[in-house]
Design a protein around this motif. Sequence first.
Motif, PDB file in Angstrom:
ATOM      1  N   GLY B  29      49.966  20.690  76.786  1.00 12.25           N
ATOM      2  CA  GLY B  29      50.949  21.755  76.626  1.00 12.25           C
ATOM      3  C   GLY B  29      51.842  21.867  77.844  1.00 12.25           C
ATOM      4  N   ILE B  30      52.854  22.695  77.702  1.00 10.03           N
ATOM      5  CA  ILE B  30      53.833  22.869  78.781  1.00 10.03           C
ATOM      6  C   ILE B  30      53.592  24.209  79.459  1.00 10.03           C
ATOM      7  N   THR B  31      53.428  24.158  80.782  1.00  7.70           N
ATOM      8  CA  THR B  31      53.299  25.394  81.572  1.00  7.70           C
ATOM      9  C   THR B  31      54.658  25.683  82.201  1.00  7.70           C
ATOM     10  N   ALA B  32      55.173  26.871  81.962  1.00  3.57           N
ATOM     11  CA  ALA B  32      56.466  27.262  82.552  1.00  3.57           C
ATOM     12  C   ALA B  32      56.205  27.976  83.872  1.00  3.57           C
ATOM     13  N   LEU B  33      56.850  27.530  84.894  1.00  2.00           N
ATOM     14  CA  LEU B  33      56.744  28.160  86.213  1.00  2.00           C
ATOM     15  C   LEU B  33      58.031  28.962  86.410  1.00  2.00           C
ATOM     16  N   VAL B  34      57.889  30.252  86.422  1.00  2.00           N
ATOM     17  CA  VAL B  34      59.064  31.122  86.375  1.00  2.00           C
ATOM     18  C   VAL B  34      59.166  31.958  87.641  1.00  2.00           C
ATOM     19  N   GLY B  35      60.373  32.220  88.048  1.00  2.00           N
ATOM     20  CA  GLY B  35      60.571  33.098  89.210  1.00  2.00           C
ATOM     21  C   GLY B  35      62.002  33.009  89.676  1.00  2.00           C
ATOM     22  N   HIS B  36      62.428  33.994  90.444  1.00  2.00           N
ATOM     23  CA  HIS B  36      63.794  33.972  90.981  1.00  2.00           C
ATOM     24  C   HIS B  36      63.937  32.861  92.012  1.00  2.00           C
ATOM     25  N   ASN B  37      65.182  32.642  92.438  1.00  2.00           N
ATOM     26  CA  ASN B  37      65.408  31.667  93.513  1.00  2.00           C
ATOM     27  C   ASN B  37      64.697  32.135  94.775  1.00  2.00           C
ATOM     28  N   GLY B  38      63.978  31.229  95.387  1.00  2.00           N
ATOM     29  CA  GLY B  38      63.246  31.582  96.597  1.00  2.00           C
ATOM     30  C   GLY B  38      61.864  32.129  96.338  1.00  2.00           C
ATOM     31  N   ALA B  39      61.437  32.142  95.064  1.00  2.00           N
ATOM     32  CA  ALA B  39      60.103  32.658  94.743  1.00  2.00           C
ATOM     33  C   ALA B  39      59.003  31.698  95.190  1.00  2.00           C
ATOM     34  N   GLY B  40      59.339  30.421  95.324  1.00  2.00           N
ATOM     35  CA  GLY B  40      58.340  29.451  95.771  1.00  2.00           C
ATOM     36  C   GLY B  40      58.018  28.391  94.727  1.00  2.00           C
ATOM     37  N   LYS B  41      58.831  28.307  93.696  1.00  2.00           N
ATOM     38  CA  LYS B  41      58.543  27.339  92.614  1.00  2.00           C
ATOM     39  C   LYS B  41      58.597  25.908  93.130  1.00  2.00           C
ATOM     40  N   SER B  42      59.710  25.558  93.798  1.00  2.00           N
ATOM     41  CA  SER B  42      59.868  24.183  94.288  1.00  2.00           C
ATOM     42  C   SER B  42      58.799  23.847  95.318  1.00  2.00           C
ATOM     43  N   SER B  43      58.492  24.820  96.179  1.00  2.00           N
ATOM     44  CA  SER B  43      57.451  24.583  97.192  1.00  2.00           C
ATOM     45  C   SER B  43      56.116  24.283  96.524  1.00  2.00           C
ATOM     46  N   LEU B  44      55.795  25.058  95.496  1.00  2.00           N
ATOM     47  CA  LEU B  44      54.516  24.848  94.799  1.00  2.00           C
ATOM     48  C   LEU B  44      54.494  23.470  94.136  1.00  2.00           C
ATOM     49  N   LEU B  45      55.612  23.098  93.519  1.00  2.00           N
ATOM     50  CA  LEU B  45      55.654  21.786  92.858  1.00  2.00           C
ATOM     51  C   LEU B  45      55.543  20.648  93.868  1.00  2.00           C
TER      52      LEU B  45
END
Lengths: 359, 238
Positions: B29-45
């Motif tokens: 399945g697909i997990t959506a990682l959601v958050g505003h800019n600067g929330a830390g999505k790219s860092s987590l990935l």
Amino acid sequence: MISTFMFLFKQYWSFFLLCVIGTAFGIYYGGIWSFLPFMFLLLFFYEWNIAPRKERTWSFIESLPLSFNKRFIIRVILPLSISIIIIFLLTFFKKNKELDFLISISDAVRISSLFVLSSILARSLSGFFAWIIFTYFLSYLMSNYFLYEFVVFILSLFLSYYSLSEKRASKIKTLVVPVFISMILLVSGNLLRVKIYELCLSVPYYNLQITVAKSLLKERAFIGKDISVELLWNRNDSMTEPLKVVIPSHYNDKLLEKMENVILKENYCTQICHVLGDLVSNYSKNWNQERLEKYLNSERVTEQIYALRVLEGSSQIMYLPRILQLVKSPEDEVSAMAIEVLRKWGDIDLYQFPSNPIF
Amino acid sequence: MIEVNNLTLFGKSHNLRLDIPALKFYSPGITALVGHNGAGKSSLLRLMSGLEKSNTGLVSYLGKDIFKDFESLKEKIHLISWNLELYQGLTTKDHLKLIKSVSKNWSVEIENALLKDLSVPPDKRIDKLSRGEQVRFRLLLSLPRKPMVILLDEVTNELDTDSRRIIFKKLDSYSYDTGAQVVVATNMIEDIERYATDIILLKKGKVILQGALDNIKEEHKTNFEEIIRIYERKDLQL
């Protein structure tokens, strides 16, 4: 790997071409044109390692299923090899300079190692230049040590490895151990320098032998540092000053013989041959008479001149018949030197031999 | 399965970028990682792909530290991001030829299926590709290598609806066919509602909501956009 090289060649072919053309110009024209390949080389390192980091294109290569060692070959060994070839060709074929293989190779390895390390550590063009200056300064501090080029090469490779691994590699294996080994190499290299040079005299490669012989001569390696002076009084004349004979604390005749074997190989007595002869002439008490006589009696001009040069330091007349023969030698230099030796001996003891028909 | 334990990540100016005590990603399945800019999505990935190291804690895949075992895991975990560029002056053919020649387990079946479904130009310069074509091409470079974790860092946000639909459908079918995990960082609510099975909501480096999307929607009895607003307001009040 080949497909990776072809891919990168397709991307960077223009820089390779610039380096080749610049090197050709530098070799052919020399002078200020020699700076051109260096500039292109710096540009190449920037484009190969720094710009892709900024443009984030190198991440594509990082993401390929290539092992870290293969990526290390691509990012470090390949540009290092290209740089060594270019700098070696430039320094070896420098216009109006003597071709010296060893100096060219050691310069090429040292400078290329610093370039590649700086390109791995830097994040920008200004950073690249700053790292080059800094690493060059550090290597300059080691320049008085024997084998320092080798140490620079090893440390540059290991530091590059550690940095490229994003500090995943073991700090002990890639930093501590190489630094430790480098220190041992520097210290032991300097302590055993003369022994290593002596071993190199036996390597059947003339360029290496002559370079090493020059270094040994410069250091006066075959004589001890301490010297004593013996005074030789003239039995027949107590009014004149005594002759001073220098006796070193240590005289390694075997090493001297090896040096002579190399230096006297040339077809004429070079400057180094004269310098060696001058030096040996000071230690008449330590001369190997048998070998000296062999050189004097030799048919080779180089050996004759060398022997005569040594005999200039003799405090007594030796091998007079042979020297008289050499006065008549068709080689001007031999003849002149033989006459010079006889003149010196003429001053020492005029009464021991009948008057010299030459004078 | 990727697991995050006691993770903290600080920025260059010592600001806290991520603070996640525990996080698990489920497959398929697909997990959506959601958050505003600067929330830390790219860092987590980036941490999940092994490109960056956390200050404390562990990001692991099947028990292995992803950062330390990067070399052995990078064939299994693929990150598709605009921060990882292709060579603009070279063509799709050049890139594909290279990857195929160095990959040990390249699947020609998946490649052919993707070529048919994604309509990637076979021999076009990268800088001439549209955004949609670039994303599809990156999938073409990735999926035939059979990764078990695919991470997409906001690469679909600027695409048109049709392109996004093609990409998400492909990822969804790949995930269910192979059991792979797909994690997509996105703020496109429409895509999340339509394709995501799980969601993770990040705010200022912390996870404020995580769970199966259907369960969350049933619990709150509203659409996903409203759920995000509820949680962000809750966080503000706290």
